[in-house]
Design an enzyme around this catalytic site. Structure first.
Site, PDB file in Angstrom:
ATOM      1  N   VAL A 254       0.856  -1.182   0.000  1.00  0.00           N
ATOM      2  CA  VAL A 254       0.000   0.000   0.000  1.00  0.00           C
ATOM      3  C   VAL A 254       0.893   1.233   0.000  1.00  0.00           C
ATOM      4  O   VAL A 254       1.868   1.308   0.754  1.00  0.00           O
ATOM      5  CB  VAL A 254      -0.934   0.019   1.227  1.00  0.00           C
ATOM      6  CG1 VAL A 254      -1.788   1.282   1.240  1.00  0.00           C
ATOM      7  CG2 VAL A 254      -1.823  -1.219   1.235  1.00  0.00           C
ATOM      8  N   CYS A 255       0.575   2.191  -0.832  1.00  0.00           N
ATOM      9  CA  CYS A 255       1.387   3.399  -0.989  1.00  0.00           C
ATOM     10  C   CYS A 255       1.658   4.064   0.360  1.00  0.00           C
ATOM     11  O   CYS A 255       0.735   4.428   1.092  1.00  0.00           O
ATOM     12  CB  CYS A 255       0.672   4.374  -1.922  1.00  0.00           C
ATOM     13  SG  CYS A 255       1.562   5.911  -2.195  1.00  0.00           S
ATOM     14  N   LEU A 256       2.934   4.215   0.693  1.00  0.00           N
ATOM     15  CA  LEU A 256       3.308   4.781   1.990  1.00  0.00           C
ATOM     16  C   LEU A 256       2.829   6.217   2.145  1.00  0.00           C
ATOM     17  O   LEU A 256       2.432   6.633   3.231  1.00  0.00           O
ATOM     18  CB  LEU A 256       4.829   4.719   2.170  1.00  0.00           C
ATOM     19  CG  LEU A 256       5.419   3.329   2.415  1.00  0.00           C
ATOM     20  CD1 LEU A 256       6.933   3.409   2.484  1.00  0.00           C
ATOM     21  CD2 LEU A 256       4.876   2.734   3.706  1.00  0.00           C
TER      22      LEU A 256
END
Length: 351
Positions: A254-256
């Site tokens: 998941v995109c940080l």
């Protein structure tokens, strides 16, 4: 002899079962050492008492019984008055590898308090009174309950301990306590949790939010807690595939940036699965994509995007797909490690 892997799996399973039950658990030293709040059995002189019980699991658990110690005082023939230790012989007589931690607090300890064994005492005075003066024994038990084992007494002790030890309480201790608290809260909720690498790494089963193309999907989500959690956000990755602009299709990461934008130390792990991820799947952020194709479809061809999401759900995110992936993974692990796996280890796994 129990293999370390077998031992860890069994400990994880037993602790999960205990945490999901009615018992209040405080992790004190990793998964091998913890504290459980225990209430005295009804229709006994212990019935109004509440005790904190320390549990320590040996390396060869479950083939060797846990060590059990009452933190606050209790008057009982088989429990040391000053140490709180439960007689090892009494535990070992009842213990087999078929028991688990829930059995200790739902069967073994209630039975022990209801039917003491005065022939093998740690508290000889209590044993003598139990045999010769049962009414006096009951009065003394009640006296100890009133003095040491009511909620007010426990709270006063906790406050006193907190004040006396605050100067020695490190930031690391606080971080660990927060992790323990958040994980226990998550486990006690509706979420299915699988511990992978201690309390810093685990998997959670996550269901897609309603009224979205993800609504019939179920995913295993891997969570890793950094050392400075909760001041730094967890790392989150989907194990089975999902089609989403902010989730990498191959790695499941998941995109940080998306996580960090929303994260503050006021959030906890339950918020991730009850608020953050449902919101992310309901309202993707196509301006910061990890899956550029999904972002493009989401912005310019929403119906095609929805169809592709549903296709991925049907292919990768059903209970059947999860089971098939698990079987395949276990089969692969078994084949790759069988040459290094002893006959004894195999027997342990069956237990």
């Amino acid at each position: 002899m129990t293999s370390p892997t077998t031992n860890k799996r069994r400990i994880d399973k037993d602790i999960m079962k205990l945490l999901k039950s009615k018992h209040e658990v405080i992790i004190t030293g990793g998964l091998n050492e913890f504290q459980v709040k225990f209430f005295g059995p009804l229709e006994t002189p212990y019935q109004k008492g509440v005790w904190k019980v320390n549990v320590y699991l040996p390396d060869d658990y479950p083939f060797k019984s846990p060590s059990i110690q009452f933190v606050n005082k209790i008057y009982h023939p088989n429990i040391g008055e000053s140490s709180g230790t439960v007689c090892v012989d009494v535990i070992n007589q009842a213990w087999t590898a078929l028991y688990d931690l829930s059995n200790i607090f739902e069967c073994f300890l209630p039975q022990l308090l209801t039917y003491p064994n005065p022939t093998d005492p740690l508290n000889r005075e209590a044993a003598r009174l139990f045999i010769n003066e049962p009414e006096e024994y009951n009065r003394k038990v009640v006296q100890y309950v009133q003095r040491y084992a009511i909620e007010v007494t426990l709270n006063e002790r906790e406050n006193s301990d907190s004040e006396s030890s605050m100067s020695d309480y490190s930031e690391q201790d606080a971080d660990k306590h927060r992790k323990d608290s958040d994980i226990i809260k998550l486990i006690e909720s509706k979420h299915e949790v699988i511990i992978l690498g201690g309390l810093n790494e685990f998997q959670v089963k996550f269901f897609g939010p309603g009224e979205t193309p993800y609504q019939k999907g179920v995913w295993k989500v891997r969570v890793y807690l950094p050392d400075n959690y909760p001041f730094k956000s967890p790392s989150i990755g989907f194990v089975n595939k999902i089609y989403h602009p902010n989730i990498d299709e191959s790695s499941g990461t998941v995109c940080l940036d998306v996580i960090n934008q929303a994260w503050t130390p006021l959030y906890n792990l339950s918020n991730i699965f009850e608020c953050f991820l449902p919101q992310l799947l309901t309202y993707p952020n196509p301006t910061d994509p990890l899956n550029r194709e999904a972002a493009t479809l989401y912005m310019h061809a929403r119906e095609a995007y929805d169809r592709k999401v549903v296709l991925y759900v049907q292919r990768y995110a059903t209970e059947e797909a999860l089971r098939a992936a698990q079987v395949e993974r276990e089969s692969s692990d078994s084949e790759s490690s069988m040459s290094d796996y002893s006959v004894e280890d195999a027997r342990d796994m069956e237990v």
